[in-house]
Design an enzyme around this catalytic site. Sequence first.
Site, PDB file in Angstrom:
ATOM      1  N   GLY A 182       0.825  -1.198   0.000  1.00 59.15           N
ATOM      2  CA  GLY A 182       0.000   0.000   0.000  1.00 59.15           C
ATOM      3  C   GLY A 182       0.858   1.246   0.000  1.00 59.15           C
ATOM      4  O   GLY A 182       1.787   1.394  -0.783  1.00 59.15           O
ATOM      5  N   ASP A 212     -10.403 -24.106 -19.358  1.00 54.98           N
ATOM      6  CA  ASP A 212      -9.857 -24.840 -18.216  1.00 54.98           C
ATOM      7  C   ASP A 212      -8.994 -26.020 -18.654  1.00 54.98           C
ATOM      8  O   ASP A 212      -7.885 -26.223 -18.158  1.00 54.98           O
ATOM      9  CB  ASP A 212     -11.013 -25.308 -17.320  1.00 54.98           C
ATOM     10  CG  ASP A 212     -10.547 -25.978 -16.038  1.00 54.98           C
ATOM     11  OD1 ASP A 212      -9.333 -26.180 -15.867  1.00 54.98           O
ATOM     12  OD2 ASP A 212     -11.398 -26.298 -15.195  1.00 54.98           O
ATOM     13  N   HIS A 238      -4.754 -10.331  -5.913  1.00 49.05           N
ATOM     14  CA  HIS A 238      -3.606  -9.449  -5.711  1.00 49.05           C
ATOM     15  C   HIS A 238      -2.706  -9.966  -4.602  1.00 49.05           C
ATOM     16  O   HIS A 238      -3.042  -9.886  -3.414  1.00 49.05           O
ATOM     17  CB  HIS A 238      -4.079  -8.029  -5.393  1.00 49.05           C
ATOM     18  CG  HIS A 238      -2.978  -7.043  -5.300  1.00 49.05           C
ATOM     19  ND1 HIS A 238      -2.131  -6.762  -6.360  1.00 49.05           N
ATOM     20  CD2 HIS A 238      -2.540  -6.274  -4.275  1.00 49.05           C
ATOM     21  CE1 HIS A 238      -1.243  -5.869  -5.990  1.00 49.05           C
ATOM     22  NE2 HIS A 238      -1.457  -5.559  -4.727  1.00 49.05           N
ATOM     23  N   ASP A 257      -5.509 -10.839 -10.690  1.00 52.12           N
ATOM     24  CA  ASP A 257      -5.266  -9.597  -9.956  1.00 52.12           C
ATOM     25  C   ASP A 257      -6.196  -8.506 -10.498  1.00 52.12           C
ATOM     26  O   ASP A 257      -6.105  -8.133 -11.668  1.00 52.12           O
ATOM     27  CB  ASP A 257      -3.803  -9.184 -10.130  1.00 52.12           C
ATOM     28  CG  ASP A 257      -3.410  -7.998  -9.242  1.00 52.12           C
ATOM     29  OD1 ASP A 257      -4.310  -7.267  -8.781  1.00 52.12           O
ATOM     30  OD2 ASP A 257      -2.207  -7.810  -9.016  1.00 52.12           O
ATOM     31  N   ASP A 285      -4.835 -27.127 -20.498  1.00 54.24           N
ATOM     32  CA  ASP A 285      -3.587 -27.633 -19.919  1.00 54.24           C
ATOM     33  C   ASP A 285      -3.637 -29.136 -19.683  1.00 54.24           C
ATOM     34  O   ASP A 285      -2.756 -29.701 -19.027  1.00 54.24           O
ATOM     35  CB  ASP A 285      -3.255 -26.903 -18.610  1.00 54.24           C
ATOM     36  CG  ASP A 285      -4.384 -27.007 -17.586  1.00 54.24           C
ATOM     37  OD1 ASP A 285      -5.305 -27.816 -17.776  1.00 54.24           O
ATOM     38  OD2 ASP A 285      -4.340 -26.270 -16.583  1.00 54.24           O
ATOM     39  N   SER A 327       3.231  -6.210  -4.621  1.00 54.40           N
ATOM     40  CA  SER A 327       2.449  -4.981  -4.732  1.00 54.40           C
ATOM     41  C   SER A 327       3.388  -3.781  -4.651  1.00 54.40           C
ATOM     42  O   SER A 327       4.277  -3.639  -5.490  1.00 54.40           O
ATOM     43  CB  SER A 327       1.361  -4.930  -3.653  1.00 54.40           C
ATOM     44  OG  SER A 327       0.463  -3.867  -3.913  1.00 54.40           O
ATOM     45  N   ASP A 369      -9.666 -28.662 -13.972  1.00 53.85           N
ATOM     46  CA  ASP A 369      -9.424 -28.676 -12.529  1.00 53.85           C
ATOM     47  C   ASP A 369      -9.790 -27.360 -11.852  1.00 53.85           C
ATOM     48  O   ASP A 369      -9.379 -27.096 -10.718  1.00 53.85           O
ATOM     49  CB  ASP A 369      -7.957 -28.990 -12.252  1.00 53.85           C
ATOM     50  CG  ASP A 369      -7.003 -28.028 -12.965  1.00 53.85           C
ATOM     51  OD1 ASP A 369      -7.480 -27.070 -13.610  1.00 53.85           O
ATOM     52  OD2 ASP A 369      -5.776 -28.217 -12.862  1.00 53.85           O
TER      53      ASP A 369
END
Length: 517
Positions: free
Chosen positions: A112, A278, A450, A411, A281, A199, A285
């Site tokens: 922050g 989904d 995030h 994020d 890959d 961050s 899952d």
Amino acid sequence: MTRSRLLFLAVVFCCTVAASKAQSTSPCADLGNLKMDGVEITKAEFIPAGTTVPPLYPGAPAIGPLPAHCRVDGMMNRRKGVGGVEFGVGFAVALPEREAWNGDFMMQGGGGGNGVVAYPAGASYSGEKPALVRGFVVASTDTGHKAKTGPFDFSFMRDQQAYLDFAYQANAEVAGVAKQIIARYYAKPAAYSYFVGCSTGGREGMILSQRFPTVFNGIVSGDPAMRTGRSNLAIGQWIPVAYNQAAPKDASGKPQIERFLTDADRKLFMDALMKTCDAKDGVADGMIFDPLSCDFDPAVLACRNGQSDQCIAQEKIAAIKKAFAGPKNAYGTQVYPGFLYDAGIAQKGFVAGLLALGPNGIFGPYTTATEIDVDKEALHANDPLVEPASANLSTFSGSGGKLLFFHGDSDPWFSPLDTLEYYKSLAPANGGAEKVAEWSRMFLVPGMAHCGGGPSLDHFDMLSAVVNWVEKGIAPDSVIATGQAFPGRSRPLCAYPKHAQYTGTGDTEDAKNFRCQ
């Protein structure tokens, strides 16, 4: 009183005085007398083994138990600033006992607006054991000011020096002081120095690699708050305005962004997204490990004429596509990258996904505007002092520095595509992608919000990855991740441009049955 009794008491007294004197002149207490220009040591205290540190913020986990260590607190450059407010760079250093020290130093980044000296334990992205438990000396800093109203208090920026300290100066200065304390306490310097942050801490790591390229040997930069002016334009204006154009209105005609999508809309959207991307890959899952090849188009869910079931209103679909594409100016130039369609974008909570916005954002109520002048807003969105924009890291890499990036694909505050664009920009400035891969890698984290959370595997050890690269020459092609969202599951996080792909055989919950491709 007998002579023997008097003799006994005298011996006890002498021993007590000697013990007290030894304690007051112990190596830890001695650091309280350390003299450095512009630096005040405000406390040097021995912390016994077994200490547990309470969480800094509600909901965060406690840290510990910690090993025995010497904690040194101090202040650099104390002064009176704007409005008569006292400023200075507060810091803390935790030093393991001599026999427990691994010879290295690690500095932990902030979050922050900083303004708090967090306990220097090095608990983030270090696997099962905080850095202090693993034998690192750890340092932390408030970067030059005290927060008054919470983690997003930026009122200190009215003071120029406090602004400069936060922007780029404080971490390098504290690192220098910490290294002097280390040399004094152990009678030798640290062998290697590391920085780990997410961050704001991620931004700090980037700043250090660019402006102070020889201070740290290895840096881990997660979900960096890289261009906050541009990201705030995206998440605070561009996306809300797009949603407001299709959101229901209240009695006064103001858009209600929290009602933009219903729960049924979100479920329909996420079911279609996961069905499309989904299993790319190799296994369905609940996670998208190859987001860059996800070809989901929300338009497939738009209601056709007369259709009202199992579809989403066309104007809402158009708003979602516009929001996720990111802001563009009048010339069609991308002002800030778009966002990924990922498994965590519908998550509710304090860090809400971009499909689950409540009435308030990070800094208060969302705008109710339905139009935005991107060209005008973008004029005020850059801050060269704070932003880590330089891609020339020749000194950092040339001196053996290693730089790891990671970013959560869900994020909602900083787009992973912005970090990825920066990473790719290193190639033309540093001899090509193959050369960059010799000293820097990037990892995308599916489902992660995030710096953590979401339907993700958000527990991983980036500290070991960078240490092994710096000290043993072992480049991290992958890092194993686990997380509370999927108990018992592990996956490799693969260095870009590769992703985890199921081999087709074996337990799909076990990372060993996936390869990076």
